[in-house]
Structure formats: structure tokens, C-alpha cells
Design a protein around this motif. Structure first.
Motif, mmCIF file in Angstrom:
data_model
loop_
_atom_site.group_PDB
_atom_site.id
_atom_site.type_symbol
_atom_site.label_atom_id
_atom_site.label_comp_id
_atom_site.label_asym_id
_atom_site.label_seq_id
_atom_site.Cartn_x
_atom_site.Cartn_y
_atom_site.Cartn_z
ATOM 1 N N GLN A 1 0.832 -1.205 0.000
ATOM 2 C CA GLN A 1 0.000 0.000 0.000
ATOM 3 C C GLN A 1 0.866 1.254 0.000
ATOM 4 N N ALA A 2 1.948 1.228 0.794
ATOM 5 C CA ALA A 2 2.848 2.387 0.844
ATOM 6 C C ALA A 2 3.490 2.620 -0.517
ATOM 7 N N GLU A 3 3.848 1.534 -1.202
ATOM 8 C CA GLU A 3 4.418 1.646 -2.554
ATOM 9 C C GLU A 3 3.463 2.360 -3.498
ATOM 10 N N ALA A 4 2.192 1.981 -3.416
ATOM 11 C CA ALA A 4 1.194 2.574 -4.310
ATOM 12 C C ALA A 4 1.038 4.067 -4.050
ATOM 13 N N LEU A 5 1.238 4.483 -2.803
ATOM 14 C CA LEU A 5 1.087 5.898 -2.445
ATOM 15 C C LEU A 5 2.326 6.712 -2.806
ATOM 16 N N TYR A 6 3.509 6.103 -2.635
ATOM 17 C CA TYR A 6 4.749 6.857 -2.830
ATOM 18 C C TYR A 6 5.074 6.921 -4.328
ATOM 19 N N LYS A 7 4.548 7.934 -4.993
ATOM 20 C CA LYS A 7 4.719 8.083 -6.437
ATOM 21 C C LYS A 7 5.935 8.932 -6.789
ATOM 22 N N GLY A 8 6.720 9.287 -5.797
ATOM 23 C CA GLY A 8 7.889 10.123 -6.011
ATOM 24 C C GLY A 8 8.082 11.031 -4.815
ATOM 25 N N PRO A 9 9.130 11.849 -4.805
ATOM 26 C CA PRO A 9 9.401 12.722 -3.662
ATOM 27 C C PRO A 9 8.233 13.647 -3.343
ATOM 28 N N LEU A 10 8.147 14.036 -2.093
ATOM 29 C CA LEU A 10 7.104 14.966 -1.656
ATOM 30 C C LEU A 10 7.184 16.262 -2.453
ATOM 31 N N LEU A 11 6.052 16.659 -3.045
ATOM 32 C CA LEU A 11 5.934 17.912 -3.797
ATOM 33 C C LEU A 11 6.991 18.021 -4.898
ATOM 34 N N LYS A 12 7.199 16.923 -5.604
ATOM 35 C CA LYS A 12 8.161 16.894 -6.698
ATOM 36 C C LYS A 12 7.826 17.968 -7.734
ATOM 37 N N GLY A 13 8.851 18.685 -8.160
ATOM 38 C CA GLY A 13 8.650 19.745 -9.144
ATOM 39 C C GLY A 13 8.391 21.103 -8.544
ATOM 40 N N ARG A 14 8.189 21.153 -7.212
ATOM 41 C CA ARG A 14 7.993 22.424 -6.508
ATOM 42 C C ARG A 14 9.249 22.739 -5.698
ATOM 43 N N SER A 15 9.827 23.886 -5.907
ATOM 44 C CA SER A 15 11.080 24.247 -5.218
ATOM 45 C C SER A 15 10.783 24.989 -3.914
ATOM 46 N N TYR A 16 10.080 24.306 -3.011
ATOM 47 C CA TYR A 16 9.753 24.906 -1.719
ATOM 48 C C TYR A 16 10.861 24.538 -0.721
ATOM 49 N N GLU A 17 11.613 25.531 -0.263
ATOM 50 C CA GLU A 17 12.715 25.246 0.664
ATOM 51 C C GLU A 17 12.223 24.621 1.955
ATOM 52 N N TRP A 18 11.052 25.026 2.428
ATOM 53 C CA TRP A 18 10.532 24.506 3.691
ATOM 54 C C TRP A 18 10.191 23.021 3.606
ATOM 55 N N ALA A 19 10.022 22.489 2.380
ATOM 56 C CA ALA A 19 9.615 21.091 2.216
ATOM 57 C C ALA A 19 10.803 20.144 2.035
ATOM 58 N N ILE A 20 12.005 20.695 1.873
ATOM 59 C CA ILE A 20 13.167 19.851 1.547
ATOM 60 C C ILE A 20 13.455 18.831 2.645
ATOM 61 N N GLU A 21 13.534 19.276 3.879
ATOM 62 C CA GLU A 21 13.876 18.371 4.977
ATOM 63 C C GLU A 21 12.803 17.299 5.168
ATOM 64 N N MET A 22 11.550 17.706 5.080
ATOM 65 C CA MET A 22 10.452 16.751 5.235
ATOM 66 C C MET A 22 10.475 15.721 4.110
ATOM 67 N N SER A 23 10.742 16.167 2.888
ATOM 68 C CA SER A 23 10.803 15.267 1.753
ATOM 69 C C SER A 23 11.913 14.239 1.921
ATOM 70 N N ARG A 24 13.081 14.702 2.382
ATOM 71 C CA ARG A 24 14.208 13.784 2.590
ATOM 72 C C ARG A 24 13.899 12.771 3.686
ATOM 73 N N SER A 25 13.253 13.234 4.750
ATOM 74 C CA SER A 25 12.914 12.341 5.858
ATOM 75 C C SER A 25 11.947 11.246 5.403
ATOM 76 N N LEU A 26 10.915 11.622 4.647
ATOM 77 C CA LEU A 26 9.941 10.644 4.158
ATOM 78 C C LEU A 26 10.596 9.660 3.193
ATOM 79 N N GLU A 27 11.453 10.178 2.331
ATOM 80 C CA GLU A 27 12.141 9.298 1.387
ATOM 81 C C GLU A 27 13.018 8.293 2.124
ATOM 82 N N GLN A 28 13.726 8.750 3.175
ATOM 83 C CA GLN A 28 14.591 7.856 3.928
ATOM 84 C C GLN A 28 13.779 6.795 4.675
#
Length: 365
Positions: free
Chosen positions: A254-281
């Protein structure tokens, strides 16, 4: 995926019922308890969809436990299991979903689970808003006829504010203005915040429904009761997987089906970088754990799948390339082992100007 609980003071009965349930699709986790008090305490801290309760237990019998559980969790379905049908009338009188007489058979259990699925489909409300944050950013609403339609916000800043609220859920006004309008004077930043909130409410229909985004004191909160978001479901699955490692494989699908790529891919939001890396890890860690689980149980094909998913995220993982080569070699698929080696060789040469640490012969020997 359903979260189940079995409470029975007979260990063999628990093992049999758990095995039969495990063969049925759509089940995420199955917790088992010999002591009804332990089951009750677990349900206090965890959401349970369906509880299978033996009627004849010491201290707290199944009838009493069913009442305690339904008082505590309104959306829990109760199935009573017993060696005699003498309690059937009483069972239905306390509004249980089903009543099964031992020995439980797979055919009888299938009828119960069909009933569970039917009832839960009726109870599951359809959200008016769906938000996708993995692999991009999409907002899907519903027309008055119930059809899905994409919602487009009018400016990039309006999109960013909604994405910020979707990720944070509850946040202080100062944090919003300091993050999104850090170059403006406080008064101007606050005006921009208020006007942008108004634009969001209008675009998604919150100005008509009266819900959605609420402000209390210094806080802004995105209400999630009528909203479905892939991030929230992903985070829930992560918690479930950590609580029930034995059921990891099904939940990870189920998690695989949800994780379609990095959080907010294509959006250069600096505030989202750390959260995106944490979720990816977190996702990478789960893929590795699941691959190792399949490896130790000699499920080579499943292991290869999860290693392949890992390389989609981080193609530079030499250790994963080597493990895949060894697996291919063990399976007698030497050509695929060689292809994997060549891919790694070309990747390292292109990206780093280096060669693999080991020769192909060393890897597959």
C-alpha cells in the motif's frame, strides 16, 4: 487494509484463526491476545477495525469485552467466536456483526469477511477533497453530481500556502508569514496571508461549506475530516508497519502505491526539503527491511523487486547492485547478473569517473 484483533484464551485457537485470516486478502495487521485485559489495553491505544472475541474467557468474557470495545471505539466491528451456539441470541442482541461456532472453517470465515467489507464500504464516507503530495501536487474536488474534478489555484503562492497547510495541518500565523512572506513587513505579510487564505477557501469551496480551514487565536488549521491525503495515509502505514513487522509486506504494498515520487516533486519549496528527505529515507528503510525479510525466507523474486525499487530512488547504491547480482547468479540467471554489473559500471563511470569495487567474477562466484 483492515486492522484485526483476536482475543482467545486458547493458543491453538488463536493460531488457527490467524492462519485462516492471513489467507484472506485486504488484511493489514492481526494482533493476538490470550488475556482479554491485554487486548482491551491495546485497543485503548490503537485503532482496530474488527475484533474476533472468544466468548468463554476468564475474568472478562467475550460478551463483556465486546461492550467495552464498542463503547471505546464506535467504528469497531465485533465477531464472537465460541464452541457452542447457545449464546447466539444474546450475541445479536448486543449488536455484534457476526457469530461463528468453532471449529472455524475458511468457508465460514469468508462469509464473515464479506460481511465486514460490505458494512465498512457503507460506513466509509467519500471525501469531498483529495490531495496528492507525493510525486507532485494535485487537488481533486467533487462536483455537486459527485464527479471528480481537478482544482486549480490562481497563483503559485496560493498553491504553496495550501501545500504548506496540507503538510503542517496546524501551524502558527507567524510561522506561515515568516516562511512564505519573509521579505515583507509583518503587517503586509499578514494581509497577504489573509487574502491568500480567502482565495483558497473560495477555490476549493470552503467558503460555501463553512469547514476546511479554521483559524483559532494565532493558529491556522486544515481540517482533515473531509479530506483524503496520500501523505496522511502513508504516515499511518509507516506507523502500522513499525507496530506489526510480521505484516510488513502487505502494508508496504500500500505504501508503494502511495509513494509516487518525492514529496511535492517539481515544486522548489525550501521549507519542504527536509520533510521530503525524511519521508524518502523512511521509505528506503522500509524497502530494505522488507527485502531482507524476503531474503531470509528464500523469496528471491520478491527480494529482487524491492531491491529494484530501492535503485529507482538511489541508483548509486553499489551494495544493492551487488546483492541483486548475487541473487541472479543463485537463480542461474547469469545474463541478468552481467547486465546488472554493466549498468553499475556505466553509471559509476558516467557519474563519478570510477569503476566498481569488485569484478563481476568476484560478485557471482
Amino acid at each position: 487494509m483492515l486492522r484485526l484483533m483476536i482475543v482467545d484464551d486458547e493458543e491453538m485457537a488463536i493460531r488457527r484463526l490467524k492462519r485462516l485470516l492471513s489467507e484472506i486478502g485486504g488484511i493489514g495487521s492481526i494482533e493476538t491476545f490470550l488475556d482479554p485485559q491485554d487486548g482491551y489495553e491495546y485497543a485503548k491505544a490503537h485503532d482496530i477495525d474488527v475484533a474476533f472475541l472468544d466468548i468463554s474467557m476468564p475474568d472478562i468474557n467475550g460478551m463483556r469485552l465486546s461492550v467495552l470495545l464498542t463503547e471505546m471505539q464506535r467504528n469497531i466491528d465485533i465477531v464472537l467466536v465460541t464452541g457452542s451456539d447457545e449464546y447466539a441470541v444474546k450475541a445479536y442482541a448486543i449488536n455484534v456483526l457476526d457469530y461463528i461456532v468453532k471449529p472455524v472453517t475458511s468457508e465460514r470465515l469468508a462469509i464473515t469477511m464479506e460481511k465486514v467489507q460490505r458494512v465498512r464500504r457503507q460506513d466509509d464516507p467519500i471525501p469531498n477533497l483529495e490531495v496528492q503530495l507525493f510525486g507532485g501536487f494535485k487537488i481533486i474536488g467533487r462536483t455537486t453530481e459527485g464527479k471528480k474534478e481537478a482544482i486549480r489555484l490562481r497563483t503559485p503562492k496560493t498553491e504553496e500556502l495550501f501545500a504548506f497547510l496540507a503538510c503542517k495541518r496546524t501551524v502558527a500565523r507567524e510561522e506561515v508569514t515568516e516562511t512564505l512572506w519573509q521579505n515583507l513587513a509583518p503587517d503586509n505579510a499578514l494581509k497577504n496571508l489573509n487574502s491568500t487564505l480567502y482565495a483558497i477557501r473560495k477555490a476549493v469551496g470552503y467558503d460555501r461549506s463553512g469547514g476546511g480551514i479554521t483559524t483559532t487565536g494565532n493558529e491556522i488549521r486544515l481540517e482533515t475530516d473531509d479530506l483524503r491525503c496520500d501523505l496522511y495515509e502513508f504516515e499511518r502505514l509507516i506507523k502500522e508497519i513499525r507496530r506489526a513487522p510480521g505484516e510488513r509486506a502487505g502494508l508496504l504494498e500500500q505504501a508503494e502505491a502511495l509513494y509516487k515520487g518525492p514529496l511535492l516533486k517539481g515544486r522548489s519549496y525550501e521549507w519542504a526539503i527536509e520533510m521530503s528527505r525524511s519521508l524518502e529515507q523512511q521509505y528506503i528503510d522500509l524497502l530494505e527491511l522488507t527485502a531482507q525479510h524476503h531474503w531470509t525466507h528464500d523469496r528471491q523474486q520478491q527480494t529482487l523487486h524491492y531491491y529494484g525499487e530501492l535503485l529507482k530512488i538511489d541508483a548509486m547504491r553499489e551494495d544493492i547492485h551487488y546483492k541483486m547480482m548475487r541473487l541472479y547468479a543463485d537463480l542461474g540467471r547469469k545474463n541478468e547478473a552481467m547486465k546488472q554489473y554493466r549498468e553499475l559500471e556505466q553509471l559509476l563511470q558516467r557519474e563519478l569517473g570510477t569503476s566498481p569495487d569488485l569484478r563481476l567474477e568476484d560478485v557471482i562466484s
